[in-house]
Motif scaffolding. Structure first.
Motif, mmCIF file in Angstrom:
data_model
loop_
_atom_site.group_PDB
_atom_site.id
_atom_site.type_symbol
_atom_site.label_atom_id
_atom_site.label_comp_id
_atom_site.label_asym_id
_atom_site.label_seq_id
_atom_site.Cartn_x
_atom_site.Cartn_y
_atom_site.Cartn_z
ATOM 1 N N GLN A 1 0.823 -1.199 0.000
ATOM 2 C CA GLN A 1 0.000 0.000 0.000
ATOM 3 C C GLN A 1 0.862 1.255 0.000
ATOM 4 O O GLN A 1 0.565 2.236 -0.697
ATOM 5 C CB GLN A 1 -0.932 -0.003 1.228
ATOM 6 C CG GLN A 1 -1.900 1.184 1.284
ATOM 7 C CD GLN A 1 -2.880 1.184 0.143
ATOM 8 O OE1 GLN A 1 -3.279 0.122 -0.338
ATOM 9 N NE2 GLN A 1 -3.261 2.353 -0.326
ATOM 10 N N THR A 2 1.954 1.205 0.761
ATOM 11 C CA THR A 2 2.867 2.357 0.789
ATOM 12 C C THR A 2 3.495 2.594 -0.577
ATOM 13 O O THR A 2 3.569 3.731 -1.057
ATOM 14 C CB THR A 2 3.962 2.127 1.835
ATOM 15 O OG1 THR A 2 3.356 1.916 3.121
ATOM 16 C CG2 THR A 2 4.902 3.318 1.900
ATOM 17 N N ASN A 3 3.930 1.505 -1.225
ATOM 18 C CA ASN A 3 4.517 1.638 -2.563
ATOM 19 C C ASN A 3 3.493 2.138 -3.563
ATOM 20 O O ASN A 3 3.805 2.945 -4.444
ATOM 21 C CB ASN A 3 5.080 0.286 -3.020
ATOM 22 C CG ASN A 3 6.259 -0.170 -2.182
ATOM 23 O OD1 ASN A 3 6.972 0.653 -1.619
ATOM 24 N ND2 ASN A 3 6.466 -1.468 -2.075
ATOM 25 N N PHE A 4 2.236 1.652 -3.443
ATOM 26 C CA PHE A 4 1.176 2.096 -4.345
ATOM 27 C C PHE A 4 0.888 3.583 -4.166
ATOM 28 O O PHE A 4 0.728 4.320 -5.151
ATOM 29 C CB PHE A 4 -0.099 1.282 -4.075
ATOM 30 C CG PHE A 4 -1.275 1.708 -4.911
ATOM 31 C CD1 PHE A 4 -1.373 1.338 -6.242
ATOM 32 C CD2 PHE A 4 -2.277 2.499 -4.360
ATOM 33 C CE1 PHE A 4 -2.459 1.741 -7.014
ATOM 34 C CE2 PHE A 4 -3.359 2.915 -5.114
ATOM 35 C CZ PHE A 4 -3.449 2.522 -6.457
ATOM 36 N N ASP A 5 0.853 4.040 -2.915
ATOM 37 C CA ASP A 5 0.613 5.465 -2.658
ATOM 38 C C ASP A 5 1.735 6.324 -3.222
ATOM 39 O O ASP A 5 1.485 7.405 -3.785
ATOM 40 C CB ASP A 5 0.474 5.710 -1.142
ATOM 41 C CG ASP A 5 -0.767 5.049 -0.567
ATOM 42 O OD1 ASP A 5 -1.699 4.771 -1.347
ATOM 43 O OD2 ASP A 5 -0.820 4.817 0.650
ATOM 44 N N LEU A 6 2.968 5.852 -3.085
ATOM 45 C CA LEU A 6 4.099 6.610 -3.624
ATOM 46 C C LEU A 6 4.022 6.692 -5.144
ATOM 47 O O LEU A 6 4.303 7.738 -5.735
ATOM 48 C CB LEU A 6 5.415 5.953 -3.195
ATOM 49 C CG LEU A 6 5.751 6.043 -1.695
ATOM 50 C CD1 LEU A 6 7.028 5.255 -1.394
ATOM 51 C CD2 LEU A 6 5.923 7.492 -1.263
ATOM 52 N N ARG A 7 3.630 5.573 -5.790
ATOM 53 C CA ARG A 7 3.504 5.585 -7.254
ATOM 54 C C ARG A 7 2.388 6.517 -7.692
ATOM 55 O O ARG A 7 2.508 7.228 -8.699
ATOM 56 C CB ARG A 7 3.246 4.167 -7.772
ATOM 57 C CG ARG A 7 4.469 3.251 -7.683
ATOM 58 C CD ARG A 7 4.274 2.011 -8.546
ATOM 59 N NE ARG A 7 3.146 1.220 -8.080
ATOM 60 C CZ ARG A 7 3.235 0.234 -7.210
ATOM 61 N NH1 ARG A 7 4.413 -0.085 -6.707
ATOM 62 N NH2 ARG A 7 2.166 -0.448 -6.833
ATOM 63 N N GLU A 8 1.262 6.507 -6.944
ATOM 64 C CA GLU A 8 0.150 7.390 -7.279
ATOM 65 C C GLU A 8 0.560 8.859 -7.141
ATOM 66 O O GLU A 8 0.206 9.693 -7.988
ATOM 67 C CB GLU A 8 -1.051 7.086 -6.366
ATOM 68 C CG GLU A 8 -1.802 5.824 -6.742
ATOM 69 C CD GLU A 8 -2.493 5.955 -8.083
ATOM 70 O OE1 GLU A 8 -3.056 7.029 -8.348
ATOM 71 O OE2 GLU A 8 -2.447 4.988 -8.864
ATOM 72 N N GLN A 9 1.288 9.171 -6.079
ATOM 73 C CA GLN A 9 1.728 10.556 -5.895
ATOM 74 C C GLN A 9 2.672 10.986 -7.018
ATOM 75 O O GLN A 9 2.576 12.110 -7.520
ATOM 76 C CB GLN A 9 2.423 10.691 -4.540
ATOM 77 C CG GLN A 9 1.494 10.521 -3.348
ATOM 78 C CD GLN A 9 2.240 10.565 -2.031
ATOM 79 O OE1 GLN A 9 3.450 10.779 -1.987
ATOM 80 N NE2 GLN A 9 1.522 10.355 -0.928
ATOM 81 N N LYS A 10 3.548 10.085 -7.428
ATOM 82 C CA LYS A 10 4.478 10.409 -8.507
ATOM 83 C C LYS A 10 3.740 10.589 -9.820
ATOM 84 O O LYS A 10 4.025 11.522 -10.588
ATOM 85 C CB LYS A 10 5.516 9.292 -8.629
ATOM 86 C CG LYS A 10 6.609 9.596 -9.638
ATOM 87 C CD LYS A 10 7.658 8.505 -9.632
ATOM 88 C CE LYS A 10 8.765 8.819 -10.633
ATOM 89 N NZ LYS A 10 9.800 7.750 -10.644
#
Length: 223
Positions: free
Chosen positions: A140-149
């Motif tokens: 979930q953390t990696n997904f949120d970081l990808r979404e923010q990018k």
């Protein structure tokens, strides 16, 4: 707990002497705690029967990384002349604790076999649940970081597109302003040429241009 932290540090050191020191510190803390408890309760000093079960419990709770490999490393590379007296006693106890944990079963715990298997299954499910929860949290953390990018890239593209459109609009407005400010050149008509007269037209330098612009006016000039 301090006693657990001492045992968990065993994998941080390279020298067998330092690894053995972690075990000795852990065992000394346990021995002092048992001794203080016996003094408070006015009982006999603790022996191996009291010390080993506590060491087994602490080893399970601490779960030191690569314990078996570290114990073999100490056995093979620690000078035997140094593994004597107190160091030998505590090291032998940690070997016994590791062996008991490795071969634990219902009989060694004086438990019913079904109860033992049930509790073991619950413990496995708990560990698997913790692992899955940790993996889901990381995903979930990696997904949120990808979404923010991705959102940041989209905003950047929108800003660049808006900036390009604005610059294009300004250039178009400037071009339009230049066209409006430039005076329109008036093209003379046939009537103007007739009034001017053939004689004067023949004197002008741009006669060829006039002939190209008004080919049907050529007979008039010749006459």
């Amino acid at each position: 707990m301090l006693v657990q932290k001492e045992l968990q540090k065993i994998n941080m050191y390279k020298a067998p002497r330092d690894k053995l020191a972690c075990i000795l510190n852990c065992c000394k803390v346990i021995n002092n705690l048992l001794l203080n408890a016996s003094i408070v309760s006015n009982e006999n000093p603790p022996g191996a029967d009291e010390f080993l079960p506590v060491l087994i419990y602490i080893t399970i709770k601490a779960n030191p990384p690569q314990l078996h490999s570290n114990l073999l490393y100490i056995q093979r590379y620690r000078r035997q002349s140094r593994l004597v007296s107190e160091a030998q006693y505590f090291f032998t106890n940690i070997l016994s604790a590791e062996s008991f944990i490795w071969n634990i079963d219902a009989e060694s715990l004086s438990m019913d076999e079904r109860d033992f298997q049930k509790k073991m299954d619950l413990a496995r499910e708990h560990l698997l649940g913790l692992t899955a929860s940790s993996e889901n949290q990381d995903n979930q953390t990696n997904f949120d970081l990808r979404e923010q990018k991705t959102q940041a890239n989209r905003n950047s593209d929108v800003n660049l597109s808006s900036k390009d459109n604005l610059q294009g609009l300004v250039l178009d407005m400037r071009k339009g302003s230049d066209v409006i400010d430039k005076p329109v050149e008036r093209v003379p008509s046939i009537s103007d040429l007739e009034k001017k007269g053939a004689a004067e037209l023949l004197k002008e330098d741009d006669l060829n241009k006039k002939i190209q612009e008004y080919p049907f006016f050529l007979p008039v000039l010749v006459i």
